[in-house]
Design a protein around this motif. Structure first.
Motif: not given
Lengths: 294, 370
Positions: A141-151
């Motif tokens: 959720p945190w990554l999604d909010k900051h629009d960061i794509q890891i996997v």
């Protein structure tokens, strides 16, 4: 010479007096067993890759390896190895140094942790990153909010590759550095050498062969990793497919010659690594024999 | 001079690294000049360095990701080219479509886990339904496009070795002594679930809807399966490349493609007396399309599948078009046969729970290695 501690045999060592060496029969038997085994288990399959790759002619081969998706896979594979391998080299030296030259609590735990990626299946190595960074994962959720794509993107592929290649450099160096002990460093220090000076002049020369092997092994694994990368890749063509994944795709699309053509590319990358290693060995050998003559 | 040796070795390592880097950089610029500059922007975005969302400006080049299942590779390769041209002609906007293919269930899972698909084109509705609960797709997705959002259909046929040496003409022939059947694992493969249900439907009809007898038949059938691959394409490779088995239960389009790719002198296609109507559906992933501002082009992309050109491309890739005129044009290719539908099983949800979930009928009848 300090370099003699490594497994690298110098010319002198192989010229032993007759009475302490094996008979010629044993020698040739061992050599031929090794050659036949390598021929059957290694050379033949590798040659068949090239035969299959050129089966439909050179044009098909060229088309396969200049296809934009293949180039993108090649680029991605090299890029990932370029990040993962130096990272592991630095970490491996640091970890091996800490383990072999210092006493501290939790040392065994650290050794076990370094071995962990060897013990778990590569698929699991991929899954853990999905569990951590996937949309439903811990940081999702945190990554999604900051629009960061890891996997399903470059960072995930790099992370998975780093994970599976972590042990190689450290595992090569730890026994070597343990066997060498700390006497030489202590001697240098007592003669007034400073930390970095000791590292560059004493430690690094002593471990260079181990380090090189570690780097080569970890590079080979980084470029060839399939399982872990397959889980986090998302299989987006021309974007997140590495060479091994691209080979599988081509194979599954009835493009057998093309898939072996790309496979031959991967083989050639491996051969290139080995050539660089051989050159490196040869250069150093030449120099050290000069030194002995001097 | 020991020190010099070390410095030289380090330089050598460094050079090697740089050469690798240079290779990477070189091919990078090469392939980017082939396509358009947009890719570069996308690449930096993906690297996670830039955190700003893709721009919303009118008509900049746009990129779509279509997450699909195994056997549609060739279909979408052709369709994407046609759509890109159509979209450029009608709106003036450049569109690049990226593809991802794997087993249908696995792809749904990847989208749930964060694979940023603008559209999904999967093997069965159940896998798209799975995207509803995590809030990726609105529950009414199946009403968004005509024909339950299934722009093409397919069915399950038999692929046998040339001349049909084992004389396999219908489902009942599959359980004869000495016949080996290749079909993927229904737990992971969409196509395999269609295979299983088609066999079940046949057995029900033969036995006047006696469920126990149907279960008996399907159990017997899976005893003839030497290996369960995880996806439809893997099963096809097992049958055609590795030469294992006497008959492959396959998507009609997979069967035709194998014949086309590997030669009509090697395989025959056999239509059983009854099969199942497979409707692979498509949907816009609402959350991703809205976040990325790609809804308009994503909807256009799926809608164009229903156009004459889209239907033609589907037919050329051996999918049954739903457009009657175009279907009529290809009627020699797609044989008429009795088709049951998923509704005969009470819809995907019921079928999935009864047959394929853990502890379902498939788990009861299939014991590996028996």
């Amino acid at each position: 010479m300090a370099g003699a501690v490594t497994a690298h045999l110098s010319q002198e060592a192989s010229k032993r007096p007759k009475h302490i060496t094996e008979s010629a029969g044993v020698k040739w038997l061992l050599i031929s067993i090794a050659l036949v085994f390598l021929g059957l288990a290694v050379v033949m399959p590798l040659v068949s890759v090239f035969i299959e790759a050129f089966k439909k002619g050179f044009d098909v081969y060229r088309a396969a390896i200049t296809d934009p998706d293949a180039l993108s896979a090649l680029r991605l594979t090299l890029f990932v190895a370029l990040i993962a391998v130096p990272l592991n080299a630095v970490f491996g030296i640091a970890a091996a140094w800490a383990i072999s030259k210092f006493r501290f609590k939790g040392k065994n735990l650290l050794i076990t942790l370094i071995d962990l990626p060897f013990a778990v299946s590569p698929v699991i190595s991929g899954m853990i990153y999905i569990l951590l960074f996937g949309a439903q994962g811990f940081f999702g959720p945190w990554l999604d909010k900051h629009d960061i794509q890891i996997v399903f993107a470059l960072p995930g592929i790099v992370l998975a590759t780093v994970f599976v290649t972590v042990p190689f450099v450290a595992r090569e160096l730890i026994p070597l550095m343990q066997a060498q002990g700390v006497q030489e460093e202590e001697a240098a220090a007592s003669l007034g050498a400073k930390g970095w000076q000791i590292f560059w002049r004493i430690t690094l020369p002593n471990i260079k062969w181990g380090l090189l092997y570690g780097i080569i092994l970890s590079n080979a694994r980084a470029m060839g990793e399939f399982g872990a990368v397959s889980v986090v890749s998302g299989h987006i063509r021309g974007e997140t497919n590495t060479l091994p994944l691209h080979i599988e795709i081509l194979y599954n699309e009835y493009q057998f010659s093309a898939s072996f053509a790309v496979a031959s590319l991967l083989v050639m990358l491996a051969v290139l690594t080995l050539i660089v290693k051989a050159l490196f060995e040869w250069k150093t050998n030449q120099r050290s024999s000069h030194e002995i003559l001097d | 001079m020991k020190r010099l040796a070390i410095v030289r070795s380090l330089v050598l390592i460094l050079t090697f690294t740089l050469v690798l880097a240079a290779c990477g950089a070189n091919s990078n610029s090469n392939s980017n000049s082939n396509k358009n500059g947009n890719k570069e922007a996308a690449a930096t975005n993906n690297a996670g360095t830039a955190s700003e969302a893709p721009t919303d400006k009118p008509k900049p080049p746009v990129e779509l990701l279509n997450v699909s299942y195994d056997p549609t590779r060739e279909l979408y390769e052709n369709y994407n080219k046609a759509f890109a041209k159509y979209w450029k002609d009608t709106t003036g906007q450049e569109v690049t479509i990226k593809q991802s293919h794997a087993g249908s269930g696995a792809q749904a899972r990847a989208v749930i886990d964060g694979l940023k698909a603008d559209v999904v084109t999967l093997a069965l509705g159940y896998d798209i339904d799975a995207l509803v609960e995590p809030g990726l797709i609105n529950a009414d997705w199946q009403t968004k496009f005509e024909h339950n959002s299934a722009p093409y259909t397919s069915t399950i046929v038999f692929l046998v070795r040339k001349g049909n040496p084992k004389g396999i003409n219908d489902w009942s022939d599959l359980v004869k002594d000495g016949v080996e059947v290749i079909t993927p694992n229904p737990k992971t493969s969409g196509g395999a679930r269609w295979n299983y249900l088609a066999a079940w439907g046949y057995a029900l009809k033969q036995n006047n809807n006696d469920e126990a007898k149907a279960q008996e038949f399907v159990k017997e059938l899976y005893k003839h399966v030497p290996v369960l691959d995880s996806g439809a394409r893997g099963a096809t490779t097992t049958f055609v490349e590795k030469g294992i088995g006497d008959v492959l239960l396959a998507w009609e389009n997979e069967a035709y493609l194998s014949v086309k790719e590997l030669g009509p002198d090697k395989f025959d296609i056999v239509y059983p007396s009854l099969s199942i109507l497979a409707e692979p559906p498509v949907a816009v992933v609402d959350k991703v399309a809205d976040d990325r501002g790609t809804r308009e082009v994503a909807e256009g992309y799926l809608k164009y599948l229903y156009s004459d050109e889209g239907q033609e491309i589907a037919a050329q890739n051996y999918y049954r078009p739903i457009n009657e005129t175009i279907a009529a044009k290809y009627k020699d290719q797609f044989k008429d046969l009795e088709l049951i539908t998923i509704d005969d099983f009470g819809g995907w949800k019921t079928a999935q729970e009864k047959h394929f979930n853990d502890g379902g009928i498939f788990d009861k009848i299939y014991t590996p290695g028996s």
